[in-house]
Design a protein around this motif. Structure first.
Motif, PDB file in Angstrom:
ATOM      1  N   LEU A  45     -39.078 -81.317 -18.438  1.00 48.64           N
ATOM      2  CA  LEU A  45     -38.012 -81.035 -19.186  1.00 48.64           C
ATOM      3  C   LEU A  45     -38.485 -80.804 -20.580  1.00 48.64           C
ATOM      4  O   LEU A  45     -39.351 -81.525 -21.233  1.00 48.64           O
ATOM      5  CB  LEU A  45     -36.861 -81.794 -19.137  1.00 48.64           C
ATOM      6  N   VAL A  46     -38.078 -79.772 -21.137  1.00 45.98           N
ATOM      7  CA  VAL A  46     -38.487 -79.394 -22.672  1.00 45.98           C
ATOM      8  C   VAL A  46     -37.269 -78.908 -23.460  1.00 45.98           C
ATOM      9  O   VAL A  46     -36.285 -78.199 -22.916  1.00 45.98           O
ATOM     10  CB  VAL A  46     -39.543 -78.108 -22.862  1.00 45.98           C
ATOM     11  N   GLN A  82     -43.705 -74.405 -25.812  1.00 45.65           N
ATOM     12  CA  GLN A  82     -44.630 -74.095 -24.846  1.00 45.65           C
ATOM     13  C   GLN A  82     -43.742 -73.332 -23.508  1.00 45.65           C
ATOM     14  O   GLN A  82     -43.825 -73.773 -22.580  1.00 45.65           O
ATOM     15  CB  GLN A  82     -45.335 -75.163 -24.178  1.00 45.65           C
ATOM     16  N   VAL A  83     -42.950 -72.704 -23.936  1.00 46.20           N
ATOM     17  CA  VAL A  83     -42.011 -71.767 -23.089  1.00 46.20           C
ATOM     18  C   VAL A  83     -42.169 -70.243 -23.252  1.00 46.20           C
ATOM     19  O   VAL A  83     -42.660 -69.893 -24.366  1.00 46.20           O
ATOM     20  CB  VAL A  83     -40.437 -72.052 -22.933  1.00 46.20           C
ATOM     21  N   ASP A  84     -41.573 -69.505 -22.457  1.00 50.45           N
ATOM     22  CA  ASP A  84     -41.833 -68.050 -22.492  1.00 50.45           C
ATOM     23  C   ASP A  84     -40.785 -67.580 -23.098  1.00 50.45           C
ATOM     24  O   ASP A  84     -39.669 -67.360 -22.440  1.00 50.45           O
ATOM     25  CB  ASP A  84     -41.991 -67.227 -21.224  1.00 50.45           C
ATOM     26  N   PRO A 127     -36.084 -73.244 -12.947  1.00 55.01           N
ATOM     27  CA  PRO A 127     -37.136 -73.671 -14.016  1.00 55.01           C
ATOM     28  C   PRO A 127     -37.473 -72.679 -14.790  1.00 55.01           C
ATOM     29  O   PRO A 127     -37.567 -71.315 -14.504  1.00 55.01           O
ATOM     30  CB  PRO A 127     -38.122 -74.319 -12.972  1.00 55.01           C
ATOM     31  N   ASP A 128     -38.299 -72.878 -15.728  1.00 54.77           N
ATOM     32  CA  ASP A 128     -38.876 -71.790 -16.689  1.00 54.77           C
ATOM     33  C   ASP A 128     -37.894 -70.844 -17.343  1.00 54.77           C
ATOM     34  O   ASP A 128     -38.399 -69.474 -17.458  1.00 54.77           O
ATOM     35  CB  ASP A 128     -40.278 -71.354 -15.835  1.00 54.77           C
ATOM     36  N   PHE A 131     -29.521 -71.908 -36.611  1.00 49.15           N
ATOM     37  CA  PHE A 131     -30.595 -72.494 -35.957  1.00 49.15           C
ATOM     38  C   PHE A 131     -29.994 -72.413 -34.407  1.00 49.15           C
ATOM     39  O   PHE A 131     -28.818 -72.143 -33.992  1.00 49.15           O
ATOM     40  CB  PHE A 131     -30.393 -74.216 -36.535  1.00 49.15           C
ATOM     41  N   ALA A 132     -30.698 -73.061 -33.513  1.00 50.12           N
ATOM     42  CA  ALA A 132     -30.523 -73.042 -32.200  1.00 50.12           C
ATOM     43  C   ALA A 132     -31.006 -74.445 -31.461  1.00 50.12           C
ATOM     44  O   ALA A 132     -31.748 -75.082 -31.861  1.00 50.12           O
ATOM     45  CB  ALA A 132     -31.170 -71.990 -31.590  1.00 50.12           C
ATOM     46  N   ALA A 133     -30.146 -74.424 -30.355  1.00 49.63           N
ATOM     47  CA  ALA A 133     -30.489 -75.549 -29.410  1.00 49.63           C
ATOM     48  C   ALA A 133     -31.368 -75.048 -28.276  1.00 49.63           C
ATOM     49  O   ALA A 133     -30.563 -73.974 -27.653  1.00 49.63           O
ATOM     50  CB  ALA A 133     -29.318 -76.350 -28.979  1.00 49.63           C
ATOM     51  N   TRP A 134     -32.376 -75.490 -27.824  1.00 45.38           N
ATOM     52  CA  TRP A 134     -32.878 -74.892 -26.699  1.00 45.38           C
ATOM     53  C   TRP A 134     -33.146 -76.050 -25.593  1.00 45.38           C
ATOM     54  O   TRP A 134     -33.485 -77.310 -26.011  1.00 45.38           O
ATOM     55  CB  TRP A 134     -34.322 -74.594 -26.825  1.00 45.38           C
ATOM     56  N   ILE A 135     -33.043 -75.761 -24.187  1.00 50.40           N
ATOM     57  CA  ILE A 135     -33.566 -76.484 -23.198  1.00 50.40           C
ATOM     58  C   ILE A 135     -33.851 -75.640 -21.884  1.00 50.40           C
ATOM     59  O   ILE A 135     -33.391 -74.676 -21.789  1.00 50.40           O
ATOM     60  CB  ILE A 135     -32.297 -77.439 -22.758  1.00 50.40           C
ATOM     61  N   ALA A 136     -35.086 -76.394 -21.181  1.00 52.17           N
ATOM     62  CA  ALA A 136     -35.563 -75.761 -20.216  1.00 52.17           C
ATOM     63  C   ALA A 136     -36.312 -76.783 -19.265  1.00 52.17           C
ATOM     64  O   ALA A 136     -36.790 -77.621 -19.700  1.00 52.17           O
ATOM     65  CB  ALA A 136     -36.654 -74.623 -20.628  1.00 52.17           C
ATOM     66  N   LEU A 137     -35.971 -76.465 -17.825  1.00 49.34           N
ATOM     67  CA  LEU A 137     -36.564 -77.116 -16.822  1.00 49.34           C
ATOM     68  C   LEU A 137     -38.048 -76.741 -16.575  1.00 49.34           C
ATOM     69  O   LEU A 137     -38.373 -75.492 -16.820  1.00 49.34           O
ATOM     70  CB  LEU A 137     -35.921 -77.019 -15.423  1.00 49.34           C
ATOM     71  N   ARG A 138     -39.125 -77.420 -16.639  1.00 51.42           N
ATOM     72  CA  ARG A 138     -40.378 -77.180 -16.375  1.00 51.42           C
ATOM     73  C   ARG A 138     -40.618 -77.350 -14.675  1.00 51.42           C
ATOM     74  O   ARG A 138     -40.112 -77.869 -14.073  1.00 51.42           O
ATOM     75  CB  ARG A 138     -41.432 -78.096 -16.859  1.00 51.42           C
ATOM     76  N   ARG A 139     -41.231 -76.134 -14.313  1.00 54.27           N
ATOM     77  CA  ARG A 139     -41.823 -76.056 -12.858  1.00 54.27           C
ATOM     78  C   ARG A 139     -42.839 -77.174 -12.567  1.00 54.27           C
ATOM     79  O   ARG A 139     -42.722 -77.880 -11.634  1.00 54.27           O
ATOM     80  CB  ARG A 139     -42.323 -74.757 -12.428  1.00 54.27           C
ATOM     81  N   ASP A 140     -43.642 -77.676 -13.280  1.00 54.27           N
ATOM     82  CA  ASP A 140     -44.758 -78.580 -13.136  1.00 54.27           C
ATOM     83  C   ASP A 140     -44.057 -80.030 -13.100  1.00 54.27           C
ATOM     84  O   ASP A 140     -44.638 -80.794 -14.013  1.00 54.27           O
ATOM     85  CB  ASP A 140     -45.842 -78.345 -14.095  1.00 54.27           C
ATOM     86  N   VAL A 141     -43.268 -80.400 -12.282  1.00 51.79           N
ATOM     87  CA  VAL A 141     -42.791 -81.725 -12.151  1.00 51.79           C
ATOM     88  C   VAL A 141     -43.133 -82.365 -10.545  1.00 51.79           C
ATOM     89  O   VAL A 141     -43.026 -81.262  -9.771  1.00 51.79           O
ATOM     90  CB  VAL A 141     -41.497 -81.782 -12.317  1.00 51.79           C
TER      91      VAL A 141
END
Length: 273
Positions: A23-24, A67-69, A114-115, A262-272
């Protein structure tokens, strides 16, 4: 615990409650971007009148730190409502560079994809971040006073249950920087709305030293998340008032509307694992 940290010239806030593996997440500040006054400098919103190219560069810079796209950001046209959008793989990039390509008229996003960075914008309203580490669901909600009274945070948890079979006791939640009860004076109409929305919880309403009615949005959101079944120890709050800290976070009230977001960001990572 909510902590601010610097990375690559960008300041961001993060909750230690959320795991780093798989997660990021991050909440941006005003610092480290390219926008000019009155949007200086890390404005994340395309609807404020700021240069779209500057906003895109700000988003790109922040995405680089996380480190997200940035090209895969999904963000909506927020309307202070309680609509929730389930983000699918085909949605990647909606609103990333153009406001008119944003998800239409909603105030919460959730996904198992993810991603795909989910991003919502704020300037005094309450950012709510969610993560279910068991079913691997991420979500973000925009809880202004209207959204808080409509219980968008609670409804987001319910949607996580309905769509992805999340158990509330597994869900982790972060309540981001927002206007505090110290500064959120309201009129009689808003007071009555909160009395009706939280009849058993009069502590959400109080009076300032000047005698004005005030609303505690942080407490109102925490309460509804606990009522949804989240464990108290699974809810973290930044406890940062954006109006008191307008030098660090955009405040719509402090700037009388002429400001960035301002912003709130959240993302699932594929590399889990």
């Amino acid at each position: 615990m909510f902590q601010l940290k610097q990375s690559g010239g960008i300041w961001l806030g993060a909750f230690s409650l959320f795991p780093e593996e798989g997660l990021v997440h991050g909440i941006s500040t005003r610092f480290g971007g390219v926008s000019k006054a009155p949007f200086a400098s890390l404005n994340m919103a395309l609807h404020t009148g700021d240069s779209p190219s500057d906003v895109w560069e700000n988003r790109r810079l922040f995405a680089e730190v996380l480190q997200v796209d940035a090209e895969r950001i999904v963000t909506p046209r927020q309307v202070h409502g309680d609509e929730i959008h389930i983000v699918q793989a085909a949605d990647a990039g909606m609103g990333a560079k153009r406001f008119d390509e944003s998800v239409f008229a909603c105030d919460a996003l959730l996904t198992q994809e993810p991603d795909i960075p989910l991003m919502l914008c704020f300037a005094d309203c309450v950012p709510l971040l969610f993560f279910d580490p068991v079913q691997r669901v991420a979500a973000v909600a925009h809880a202004g006073w209207k959204g808080t009274a409509a219980r968008i945070g609670q409804k987001t948890v319910l949607r996580m249950q309905e769509v992805f079979h999340s158990r509330p006791q597994d869900v982790l939640a972060g309540i981001g920087p927002a206007i505090g009860a110290c500064c959120f004076a309201v009129g009689e109409e808003v007071t009555q709305i909160f009395r009706a929305a939280f009849p058993e919880n009069p502590q959400i309403l109080s009076r300032s030293s000047e005698g004005n009615a005030t609303v505690d949005l942080w407490a109102a959101n925490r309460l509804q998340l606990e009522e949804a079944g989240l464990l108290p120890e699974h809810i973290d709050s930044a406890d940062v008032c954006t109006m008191c800290s307008a030098e660090r976070f955009y405040s719509y009230r402090k700037a009388q509307g002429n400001t960035g977001r301002f912003a709130a960001w959240i993302a699932l990572r594929r590399d889990v694992n």
